[in-house]
Design a protein around this motif. Sequence first.
Motif, PDB file in Angstrom:
ATOM      1  N   GLY A  77      19.287  67.908  29.141  1.00 54.45           N
ATOM      2  CA  GLY A  77      20.579  67.335  28.824  1.00 54.45           C
ATOM      3  C   GLY A  77      21.245  68.042  27.652  1.00 54.45           C
ATOM      4  N   ARG A  78      20.458  68.425  26.665  1.00 53.74           N
ATOM      5  CA  ARG A  78      21.030  69.162  25.534  1.00 53.74           C
ATOM      6  C   ARG A  78      21.575  70.508  25.997  1.00 53.74           C
ATOM      7  NH1 ARG A  78      16.196  66.953  23.376  1.00 53.74           N
ATOM      8  NH2 ARG A  78      16.720  65.125  22.127  1.00 53.74           N
ATOM      9  N   GLU A  79      20.830  71.166  26.869  1.00 59.04           N
ATOM     10  CA  GLU A  79      21.291  72.460  27.385  1.00 59.04           C
ATOM     11  C   GLU A  79      22.535  72.288  28.256  1.00 59.04           C
ATOM     12  OE1 GLU A  79      21.623  76.494  27.988  1.00 59.04           O
ATOM     13  OE2 GLU A  79      20.549  75.346  26.465  1.00 59.04           O
ATOM     14  N   GLN A  80      22.573  71.245  29.081  1.00 54.56           N
ATOM     15  CA  GLN A  80      23.774  70.954  29.874  1.00 54.56           C
ATOM     16  C   GLN A  80      24.989  70.807  28.963  1.00 54.56           C
ATOM     17  OE1 GLN A  80      22.777  67.293  31.884  1.00 54.56           O
ATOM     18  NE2 GLN A  80      22.427  68.304  33.847  1.00 54.56           N
ATOM     19  N   SER A  81      24.825  70.059  27.885  1.00 52.44           N
ATOM     20  CA  SER A  81      25.944  69.809  26.959  1.00 52.44           C
ATOM     21  C   SER A  81      26.436  71.106  26.337  1.00 52.44           C
ATOM     22  CB  SER A  81      25.498  68.837  25.859  1.00 52.44           C
ATOM     23  OG  SER A  81      25.029  67.631  26.411  1.00 52.44           O
ATOM     24  N   ARG A  82      25.510  71.928  25.844  1.00 52.41           N
ATOM     25  CA  ARG A  82      25.906  73.192  25.224  1.00 52.41           C
ATOM     26  C   ARG A  82      26.592  74.103  26.229  1.00 52.41           C
ATOM     27  NH1 ARG A  82      20.937  72.269  22.045  1.00 52.41           N
ATOM     28  NH2 ARG A  82      19.710  73.090  23.788  1.00 52.41           N
ATOM     29  N   ARG A  83      26.044  74.175  27.445  1.00 46.67           N
ATOM     30  CA  ARG A  83      26.627  75.057  28.467  1.00 46.67           C
ATOM     31  C   ARG A  83      28.010  74.582  28.892  1.00 46.67           C
ATOM     32  NH1 ARG A  83      22.473  76.058  33.173  1.00 46.67           N
ATOM     33  NH2 ARG A  83      24.264  77.233  33.924  1.00 46.67           N
ATOM     34  N   LEU A  84      28.194  73.273  28.989  1.00 45.81           N
ATOM     35  CA  LEU A  84      29.497  72.757  29.391  1.00 45.81           C
ATOM     36  C   LEU A  84      30.539  73.023  28.301  1.00 45.81           C
ATOM     37  CD1 LEU A  84      31.070  71.431  31.602  1.00 45.81           C
ATOM     38  CD2 LEU A  84      30.344  69.207  30.745  1.00 45.81           C
ATOM     39  N   GLY A  85      30.155  72.836  27.042  1.00 42.96           N
ATOM     40  CA  GLY A  85      31.071  73.165  25.956  1.00 42.96           C
ATOM     41  C   GLY A  85      31.444  74.639  25.973  1.00 42.96           C
TER      42      GLY A  85
END
Length: 198
Positions: A77-85
């Motif tokens: 989830g942390r990686e999803q958030s960073r990638r989406l940003g």
Amino acid sequence: MAAAGFGRRFVLALLLLPALWPGAVAAIEVDRERVWALLAKPGHVALMRHADAPGTGDPAGFRIGDCATQRNLGERGREQSRRLGAEFRRRAVPVALVLTSQWCRARETAALMALAPVEDEPTALNSFFGRPGEREGATAALRRRLAALPADGGLVLMVTHQVNITALTGVFPASGEMVVLKRDDQGGVVTVGRLPAP
């Protein structure tokens, strides 16, 4: 005989799948590009389910403001958030405002995307999972918050929960998925697209 006919049709479908698949993938990609283009236009809201947080609900006795008592983002989830940003920045899609639920997994999603200062919006965005009696009031609060946004304003990102998004739109989003809404002159909203998590 019927079973043999079904078997032949199934094998034929499998043989045709590689030929059909590229077209399906292309159609999905075209729609994704269409939705990203909408996000850059005034009057849109991205209603996002927080990124991947393993499990369901929260432990008994959880407390708002105490992340140790809640279900939180996992590394995925942390990686999803960073990638989406990063995808917002790569596409130069400006975000005017980020509003979030007070749950730690929603706030961390918003913070890791790093798109704009993050503001809590508890009345409209806090989860009512496990408390169905709050659904109507929470959805009405979300509608009021959406109606209060300027119809021609910049993109607003709201990070919330599946139950909130489903109650408003009828869409059951995956973790990290965005449901894109268009505001109208009467203060209503219509769903215009979805963007899956990266």
